[in-house]
Design an enzyme around this catalytic site. Structure first.
Site, PDB file in Angstrom:
ATOM      1  N   ASP A 130       0.837  -1.196   0.000  1.00  0.00           N
ATOM      2  CA  ASP A 130       0.000   0.000   0.000  1.00  0.00           C
ATOM      3  C   ASP A 130       0.879   1.256   0.000  1.00  0.00           C
ATOM      4  O   ASP A 130       1.612   1.503   0.956  1.00  0.00           O
ATOM      5  CB  ASP A 130      -0.909  -0.002   1.235  1.00  0.00           C
ATOM      6  CG  ASP A 130      -2.095   0.936   1.092  1.00  0.00           C
ATOM      7  OD1 ASP A 130      -1.981   1.914   0.344  1.00  0.00           O
ATOM      8  OD2 ASP A 130      -3.127   0.692   1.733  1.00  0.00           O
ATOM      9  N   ASP A 131       0.811   2.026  -1.086  1.00  0.00           N
ATOM     10  CA  ASP A 131       1.569   3.280  -1.233  1.00  0.00           C
ATOM     11  C   ASP A 131       3.081   3.047  -1.296  1.00  0.00           C
ATOM     12  O   ASP A 131       3.860   3.941  -0.954  1.00  0.00           O
ATOM     13  CB  ASP A 131       1.267   4.262  -0.101  1.00  0.00           C
ATOM     14  CG  ASP A 131      -0.118   4.867  -0.202  1.00  0.00           C
ATOM     15  OD1 ASP A 131      -0.875   4.485  -1.101  1.00  0.00           O
ATOM     16  OD2 ASP A 131      -0.453   5.728   0.638  1.00  0.00           O
ATOM     17  N   CYS A 138      -6.208   3.916  -3.939  1.00  0.00           N
ATOM     18  CA  CYS A 138      -6.460   2.637  -3.263  1.00  0.00           C
ATOM     19  C   CYS A 138      -7.577   1.776  -3.842  1.00  0.00           C
ATOM     20  O   CYS A 138      -7.337   0.692  -4.366  1.00  0.00           O
ATOM     21  CB  CYS A 138      -6.741   2.890  -1.786  1.00  0.00           C
ATOM     22  SG  CYS A 138      -5.324   3.512  -0.876  1.00  0.00           S
ATOM     23  N   ARG A 178      -7.401  -1.583  -6.436  1.00  0.00           N
ATOM     24  CA  ARG A 178      -7.737  -2.924  -5.954  1.00  0.00           C
ATOM     25  C   ARG A 178      -8.868  -3.552  -6.763  1.00  0.00           C
ATOM     26  O   ARG A 178      -8.891  -4.764  -6.986  1.00  0.00           O
ATOM     27  CB  ARG A 178      -8.082  -2.857  -4.469  1.00  0.00           C
ATOM     28  CG  ARG A 178      -6.881  -2.542  -3.625  1.00  0.00           C
ATOM     29  CD  ARG A 178      -7.195  -1.958  -2.249  1.00  0.00           C
ATOM     30  NE  ARG A 178      -6.002  -1.281  -1.774  1.00  0.00           N
ATOM     31  CZ  ARG A 178      -5.000  -1.888  -1.137  1.00  0.00           C
ATOM     32  NH1 ARG A 178      -5.106  -3.175  -0.847  1.00  0.00           N
ATOM     33  NH2 ARG A 178      -3.933  -1.228  -0.771  1.00  0.00           N
ATOM     34  N   LYS A 180      -5.611  -5.595   3.884  1.00  0.00           N
ATOM     35  CA  LYS A 180      -6.544  -4.506   3.583  1.00  0.00           C
ATOM     36  C   LYS A 180      -7.408  -4.836   2.369  1.00  0.00           C
ATOM     37  O   LYS A 180      -6.898  -5.147   1.300  1.00  0.00           O
ATOM     38  CB  LYS A 180      -5.751  -3.217   3.337  1.00  0.00           C
ATOM     39  CG  LYS A 180      -6.569  -2.047   2.818  1.00  0.00           C
ATOM     40  CD  LYS A 180      -5.685  -0.838   2.630  1.00  0.00           C
ATOM     41  CE  LYS A 180      -6.327   0.192   1.740  1.00  0.00           C
ATOM     42  NZ  LYS A 180      -5.458   1.357   1.499  1.00  0.00           N
ATOM     43  N   HIS A 227     -10.656  -2.772   1.198  1.00  0.00           N
ATOM     44  CA  HIS A 227     -10.922  -1.438   0.645  1.00  0.00           C
ATOM     45  C   HIS A 227     -11.736  -1.448  -0.644  1.00  0.00           C
ATOM     46  O   HIS A 227     -11.502  -0.652  -1.555  1.00  0.00           O
ATOM     47  CB  HIS A 227      -9.624  -0.653   0.449  1.00  0.00           C
ATOM     48  CG  HIS A 227      -9.828   0.820   0.680  1.00  0.00           C
ATOM     49  ND1 HIS A 227      -8.790   1.714   0.761  1.00  0.00           N
ATOM     50  CD2 HIS A 227     -10.965   1.554   0.846  1.00  0.00           C
ATOM     51  CE1 HIS A 227      -9.270   2.930   0.966  1.00  0.00           C
ATOM     52  NE2 HIS A 227     -10.589   2.849   1.026  1.00  0.00           N
ATOM     53  N   SER A 254      -8.316   1.940   4.462  1.00  0.00           N
ATOM     54  CA  SER A 254      -7.016   2.458   4.882  1.00  0.00           C
ATOM     55  C   SER A 254      -7.025   2.812   6.369  1.00  0.00           C
ATOM     56  O   SER A 254      -8.007   3.352   6.886  1.00  0.00           O
ATOM     57  CB  SER A 254      -6.655   3.704   4.068  1.00  0.00           C
ATOM     58  OG  SER A 254      -6.575   3.404   2.693  1.00  0.00           O
ATOM     59  N   HIS A 309       1.458   2.542   3.877  1.00  0.00           N
ATOM     60  CA  HIS A 309       0.529   3.670   3.952  1.00  0.00           C
ATOM     61  C   HIS A 309       0.652   4.328   5.325  1.00  0.00           C
ATOM     62  O   HIS A 309       0.848   3.647   6.325  1.00  0.00           O
ATOM     63  CB  HIS A 309      -0.890   3.122   3.738  1.00  0.00           C
ATOM     64  CG  HIS A 309      -1.942   4.157   3.483  1.00  0.00           C
ATOM     65  ND1 HIS A 309      -2.326   5.076   4.422  1.00  0.00           N
ATOM     66  CD2 HIS A 309      -2.723   4.397   2.391  1.00  0.00           C
ATOM     67  CE1 HIS A 309      -3.293   5.833   3.933  1.00  0.00           C
ATOM     68  NE2 HIS A 309      -3.541   5.446   2.691  1.00  0.00           N
ATOM     69  N   ASP A 323      -0.068  -1.024  -4.780  1.00  0.00           N
ATOM     70  CA  ASP A 323      -1.336  -0.505  -5.307  1.00  0.00           C
ATOM     71  C   ASP A 323      -1.196   0.825  -6.023  1.00  0.00           C
ATOM     72  O   ASP A 323      -2.050   1.204  -6.817  1.00  0.00           O
ATOM     73  CB  ASP A 323      -2.395  -0.411  -4.195  1.00  0.00           C
ATOM     74  CG  ASP A 323      -2.110   0.666  -3.166  1.00  0.00           C
ATOM     75  OD1 ASP A 323      -0.942   1.093  -3.030  1.00  0.00           O
ATOM     76  OD2 ASP A 323      -3.063   1.080  -2.472  1.00  0.00           O
ATOM     77  N   ASN A 324      -0.148   1.577  -5.730  1.00  0.00           N
ATOM     78  CA  ASN A 324       0.138   2.849  -6.416  1.00  0.00           C
ATOM     79  C   ASN A 324       1.472   3.376  -5.917  1.00  0.00           C
ATOM     80  O   ASN A 324       2.108   2.781  -5.050  1.00  0.00           O
ATOM     81  CB  ASN A 324      -0.971   3.884  -6.199  1.00  0.00           C
ATOM     82  CG  ASN A 324      -1.410   4.072  -4.772  1.00  0.00           C
ATOM     83  OD1 ASN A 324      -2.552   3.761  -4.410  1.00  0.00           O
ATOM     84  ND2 ASN A 324      -0.518   4.557  -3.916  1.00  0.00           N
ATOM     85  N   LYS A 372       1.501   9.132  -5.928  1.00  0.00           N
ATOM     86  CA  LYS A 372       0.130   8.678  -5.719  1.00  0.00           C
ATOM     87  C   LYS A 372      -0.878   9.775  -6.086  1.00  0.00           C
ATOM     88  O   LYS A 372      -0.677  10.952  -5.809  1.00  0.00           O
ATOM     89  CB  LYS A 372      -0.048   8.298  -4.249  1.00  0.00           C
ATOM     90  CG  LYS A 372      -1.470   8.000  -3.815  1.00  0.00           C
ATOM     91  CD  LYS A 372      -1.520   7.628  -2.351  1.00  0.00           C
ATOM     92  CE  LYS A 372      -2.951   7.402  -1.890  1.00  0.00           C
ATOM     93  NZ  LYS A 372      -3.020   6.886  -0.518  1.00  0.00           N
TER      94      LYS A 372
END
Length: 485
Positions: A45-46, A85, A89, A138, A140, A163, A232, A284-285, A305
């Site tokens: 994540d991030d 996010c 996903r 996660k 989301h 998140s 994240h 994810d990014n 992001k």
């Protein structure tokens, strides 16, 4: 003497009989074969392109991920479908552009929408083939019960529904806006994550649940999805890793995430599943750059992001499958998260979704044939449904649009974000990503034929998926799931 001999004979017969029954029982409990490989999918994540030591990270190391790259293949031109996010996903789970599904942005707590249960996820396709399916981390994609993983093809779920900055304790957001953040076990809320000490146990908890899933399903094919909630913000590490890296808390968090990957790879080997498991590692990014020392690195790509530049979309991609995926290879072919579903489905003998998808199968490239080019085109959508750029091969045409920028503002420190204006006006521009991956040199005046070709591609995208900037509705867009309560 005769009686003693008879007893010995009876004992030998019993031993042989029990051995035979054991052989029969072991034959009934078949381990996965090459035709039914296990699949482990890590989704950070991030985490930015430059956040692994193999891609340039400094002041901490990621030895397990570096080893995964050495023992497998690294794909250096790998894009997420959207640099945010929930949308990212949705694409991973369905093989579709998220705007095709009506999903955009990051869904908040109690969101009235989520991933439509009518969409067929990768978990559903593999479950249909007899796979055990588990997600730990996660989700989301909607926190209402009808949108949670158990209603989307997963047998097991333990994790956070969105998140972990969407909680009342975030020091730099409106505290009253969010409800308490709780772990979800299956469909049921469990204990609250009360503070950063609790958050420091997120990575180890996710890891323990994943290891248990492997042990319990070692004798059948399984799909293990590990979408780690970190790095994240807010950052948090366990006591075992806190203060151990020269990069501060971000380096501590990355070191613990690398440890987690190592634990799971080690368990696969311990259970003799190592050579029959396809392992994929992506994010994810790109990084949330305005968080400064609590953010990662885009690896030199532009922005991060929440943008349609490469720093937002391009992430590390490592794939390991001993004896199938070549070791130590780097491929620069264009690929996306949407391409995971059709590729894994083909590898596992599963069918594709009944509805239209946007992913392409890259199994031939994955196995080492560098002469194939699975994907040529990509659409950079953002916000509700804004077409902000299109790509064909190495040419990228960015359309004039308002958007987020991190440039020109000092980032924050110690978990406090710096400014990241959302209304910066980006001009129309053409970039040659072969020699300008940082998207710094606009060559739009020099390449009118390329611009014309990419504008035609954009028109195809708008007709298919729409374009909010031009107030156009796509012909093939489906609805997000709508909550019944």
């Amino acid at each position: 003497m005769i009686r003693q001999s008879q007893q010995i004979v009876r004992l030998l017969v019993a031993v042989v009989t029990l051995s035979g029954l054991g052989l029969i029982a072991s034959a009934w409990v078949k381990k996965p074969t090459a035709a039914t490989p296990n699949v482990v999918l890590f989704f950070m994540d991030d985490m930015g392109y430059g956040d692994l030591s193999v891609t340039g990270a400094l002041d901490y190391t990621t030895p397990n991920l570096d080893r995964m790259a050495a023992e497998g293949s690294r794909f250096s031109n790998f894009l997420v479908a959207q640099a945010v996010c929930s949308a990212s996903r949705a694409a991973l789970m369905t093989g579709c552009y998220p705007n095709r599904l009506g999903i955009s942005g990051a869904l908040g707590p109690n969101s009235p929408i989520g991933l439509n249960p009518n969409e067929e996820t990768l978990a559903e396709l593999l479950k249909e083939k007899g796979y055990a399916t588990g997600i730990f981390g996660k989700w989301h994609l909607g926190d209402k019960k009808e949108f949670l993983p158990l209603q989307q093809g997963f047998d097991e779920y333990y994790g956070v529904p969105y998140s972990h900055d969407m909680w009342p304790l975030h020091p730099f957001q409106e505290r009253a806006k969010y409800p308490p953040l709780r772990w979800i076990d299956g469909n049921e809320p469990k204990e609250e994550i009360k503070d950063l000490n609790d958050a420091g146990r997120i990575t180890s908890t996710v890891t323990e649940k994943a290891l248990s899933f492997i042990r319990r399903n070692k004798n059948k094919p399984f799909f293990l999805y590990v979408p780690h909630p970190l790095p994240h913000v807010p950052l948090a590490a366990s006591d075992k890793f806190k203060g151990k890296s020269a990069r501060g808390l971000f380096g501590d968090v990355m070191s613990e995430l690398d440890w987690s990957v190592g634990q799971i790879l080690g368990e696969l080997k311990k259970q003799n599943l190592d050579k029959n498991t396809l392992v994929i590692f992506i994010s994810d990014n790109g990084p949330w750059l305005n968080y400064g020392d609590h953010a990662g690195s885009s690896g030199g790509f532009r922005e991060g992001k929440g943008t349609s530049f490469e720093g937002g979309h391009r992430v590390p991609c490592l794939v390991r499958w001993p004896g199938v995926v070549p070791a130590g290879r780097v491929s620069n072919k264009l690929l996306t998260t949407m391409d995971i579903l059709p590729t894994v489905a083909k590898v596992c003998g599963a069918r594709l979704p009944k509805n239209r998808i946007d992913g392409v199968d890259w199994i031939t490239l994955l196995k080492g044939d560098n002469n194939v080019t699975p994907r040529q085109n990509f659409y950079y959508y953002y916000r509700k449904n804004n077409l902000e750029a299109v790509r064909q091969g190495d040419w990228k045409l960015v359309f004039a649009h308002p958007g987020r920028t991190y440039e020109g503002s000092l980032p924050g420190q110690d978990g406090k974000p710096g400014p990241s204006p959302e209304d910066h006006d980006f001009p129309k521009a053409l970039y040659d990503l072969r020699r300008d991956p940082g998207e710094r040199y606009n060559v739009i005046e020099q390449q009118p034929d390329v611009v014309s070709r990419l504008e035609k591609l954009a028109e195809e995208a708008r007709a298919d998926l729409g374009d909010e900037l031009q107030k156009r509705t796509g012909a093939n867009v489906r609805q997000a799931g709508q909550s019944s309560n």
